[in-house]
Design a protein around this motif. Structure first.
Motif, PDB file in Angstrom:
ATOM      1  N   ILE A 137     -45.328  27.487 -92.317  1.00 35.33           N
ATOM      2  CA  ILE A 137     -44.056  28.141 -92.023  1.00 35.33           C
ATOM      3  C   ILE A 137     -43.138  27.229 -91.217  1.00 35.33           C
ATOM      4  O   ILE A 137     -41.984  26.992 -91.582  1.00 35.33           O
ATOM      5  N   TRP A 138     -43.669  26.705 -90.102  1.00 35.17           N
ATOM      6  CA  TRP A 138     -42.813  25.992 -89.167  1.00 35.17           C
ATOM      7  C   TRP A 138     -42.711  24.495 -89.457  1.00 35.17           C
ATOM      8  O   TRP A 138     -41.747  23.854 -89.035  1.00 35.17           O
ATOM      9  N   GLY A 139     -43.692  23.917 -90.175  1.00 40.36           N
ATOM     10  CA  GLY A 139     -43.612  22.506 -90.522  1.00 40.36           C
ATOM     11  C   GLY A 139     -42.380  22.176 -91.344  1.00 40.36           C
ATOM     12  O   GLY A 139     -41.588  21.299 -90.981  1.00 40.36           O
ATOM     13  N   PRO A 140     -42.168  22.882 -92.486  1.00 39.11           N
ATOM     14  CA  PRO A 140     -40.961  22.628 -93.278  1.00 39.11           C
ATOM     15  C   PRO A 140     -39.676  22.868 -92.500  1.00 39.11           C
ATOM     16  O   PRO A 140     -38.688  22.151 -92.691  1.00 39.11           O
ATOM     17  N   PHE A 141     -39.672  23.878 -91.627  1.00 43.11           N
ATOM     18  CA  PHE A 141     -38.483  24.151 -90.811  1.00 43.11           C
ATOM     19  C   PHE A 141     -38.129  22.933 -89.954  1.00 43.11           C
ATOM     20  O   PHE A 141     -36.974  22.500 -89.905  1.00 43.11           O
ATOM     21  N   LEU A 142     -39.124  22.353 -89.281  1.00 43.43           N
ATOM     22  CA  LEU A 142     -38.873  21.200 -88.421  1.00 43.43           C
ATOM     23  C   LEU A 142     -38.429  19.991 -89.244  1.00 43.43           C
ATOM     24  O   LEU A 142     -37.525  19.250 -88.841  1.00 43.43           O
ATOM     25  N   VAL A 144     -36.892  20.012 -92.183  1.00 44.25           N
ATOM     26  CA  VAL A 144     -35.529  20.254 -92.665  1.00 44.25           C
ATOM     27  C   VAL A 144     -34.516  20.049 -91.547  1.00 44.25           C
ATOM     28  O   VAL A 144     -33.445  19.449 -91.755  1.00 44.25           O
ATOM     29  N   MET A 145     -34.823  20.517 -90.337  1.00 44.43           N
ATOM     30  CA  MET A 145     -33.898  20.362 -89.230  1.00 44.43           C
ATOM     31  C   MET A 145     -33.682  18.904 -88.871  1.00 44.43           C
ATOM     32  O   MET A 145     -32.558  18.469 -88.590  1.00 44.43           O
ATOM     33  N   VAL A 146     -34.745  18.118 -88.880  1.00 41.63           N
ATOM     34  CA  VAL A 146     -34.610  16.686 -88.612  1.00 41.63           C
ATOM     35  C   VAL A 146     -33.770  16.020 -89.694  1.00 41.63           C
ATOM     36  O   VAL A 146     -32.891  15.194 -89.409  1.00 41.63           O
ATOM     37  N   ILE A 168     -24.735  26.802 -86.720  1.00 40.65           N
ATOM     38  CA  ILE A 168     -25.032  27.980 -87.537  1.00 40.65           C
ATOM     39  C   ILE A 168     -26.227  27.714 -88.443  1.00 40.65           C
ATOM     40  O   ILE A 168     -27.118  28.557 -88.582  1.00 40.65           O
ATOM     41  N   VAL A 169     -26.243  26.529 -89.064  1.00 39.54           N
ATOM     42  CA  VAL A 169     -27.347  26.182 -89.961  1.00 39.54           C
ATOM     43  C   VAL A 169     -28.673  26.166 -89.210  1.00 39.54           C
ATOM     44  O   VAL A 169     -29.691  26.699 -89.691  1.00 39.54           O
ATOM     45  N   VAL A 170     -28.691  25.564 -88.013  1.00 45.56           N
ATOM     46  CA  VAL A 170     -29.919  25.493 -87.220  1.00 45.56           C
ATOM     47  C   VAL A 170     -30.419  26.885 -86.865  1.00 45.56           C
ATOM     48  O   VAL A 170     -31.607  27.205 -87.016  1.00 45.56           O
ATOM     49  N   ASN A 171     -29.517  27.729 -86.382  1.00 44.44           N
ATOM     50  CA  ASN A 171     -29.917  29.079 -85.987  1.00 44.44           C
ATOM     51  C   ASN A 171     -30.282  29.942 -87.178  1.00 44.44           C
ATOM     52  O   ASN A 171     -31.183  30.789 -87.089  1.00 44.44           O
TER      53      ASN A 171
END
Length: 207
Positions: A137-142, A144-146, A168-171
């Motif tokens: 769940i959180w791996g792809p989120f991190l 993508v954010m980087v 906005i995109v980050v949140n």
């Protein structure tokens, strides 16, 4: 997962709300932005667990219980942070131990410490799978954010990282990941609380 499809409009609204609220605060009131985002994510996580439980159960006594949920999140969050400070591993293990405590608290009308203990009992023997699910769940989120941050800085300059669109995109992404994780932990709780608590039963989450 059927929960996401059935509640797509509701959960999408939650994510958009977090994205807009957090983005506006981070851009125009940065000192309060982090607190506002965390508060919004807290309410979204509790409501997501609540609605996810309601999708599977007819128990009219299931309530959001924001006060108890806040106490649970505060204590477990502090425990995980302190654990992470000690060579990371203790914090990770505490995270997997308490992963299904919030749905247990809402469904079984437990106190904070009781929910922590209940989650520890349910997750015993399944914590590596829970850790793997958390990483999915959180791996792809991190990642993508980087990537988004790097691309934004490269093409629009570093000042864009403080801009409204980026915030906005980050949140929005944080809200989506929070909603997804809340649904997954609820599904894990429902699976593990059934009579069959074998490791194999947890694999139903991915079906």
């Amino acid at each position: 997962m059927t929960d996401i499809g059935q509640g797509a409009v509701r959960y999408g609204g939650f994510a958009v709300g977090v994205g807009l609220l957090g983005g506006l605060f981070d851009t125009y009131a940065p000192r309060a932005g982090n607190m506002a985002s965390n508060i919004a994510l807290f309410f979204v996580s509790v409501l997501t667990v609540y609605y996810s439980l309601q999708a599977h159960l007819s128990d009219a006594e299931i309530k959001p219980r924001f006060g108890a949920a806040f106490g649970f999140n505060l204590l477990t969050g502090l425990g995980v942070v302190v654990g992470l400070l000690f060579l990371i591993v203790p914090g990770v293990m505490l995270f997997t131990r308490w992963a299904v405590g919030l749905p247990a608290l809402l469904r079984e009308n437990l106190g904070v410490s009781e929910a922590m203990e209940r989650s520890g009992t349910l997750t015993a023997g399944n914590r590596w799978r829970i850790l793997g699910l958390g990483l999915l769940i959180w791996g792809p989120f991190l990642i993508v954010m980087v990537a988004v941050g790097g691309l934004s800085a490269a093409f629009a300059g570093e000042d864009s990282l403080d801009g409204l669109i980026f915030n906005i995109v980050v949140n929005l992404a944080a809200g989506g990941a929070t909603i997804l994780s809340s649904i997954c932990w609820t599904q894990a709780y429902l699976t593990l609380s059934q009579a069959d608590e074998s490791g194999r039963s947890l694999e139903q989450i991915f079906a």
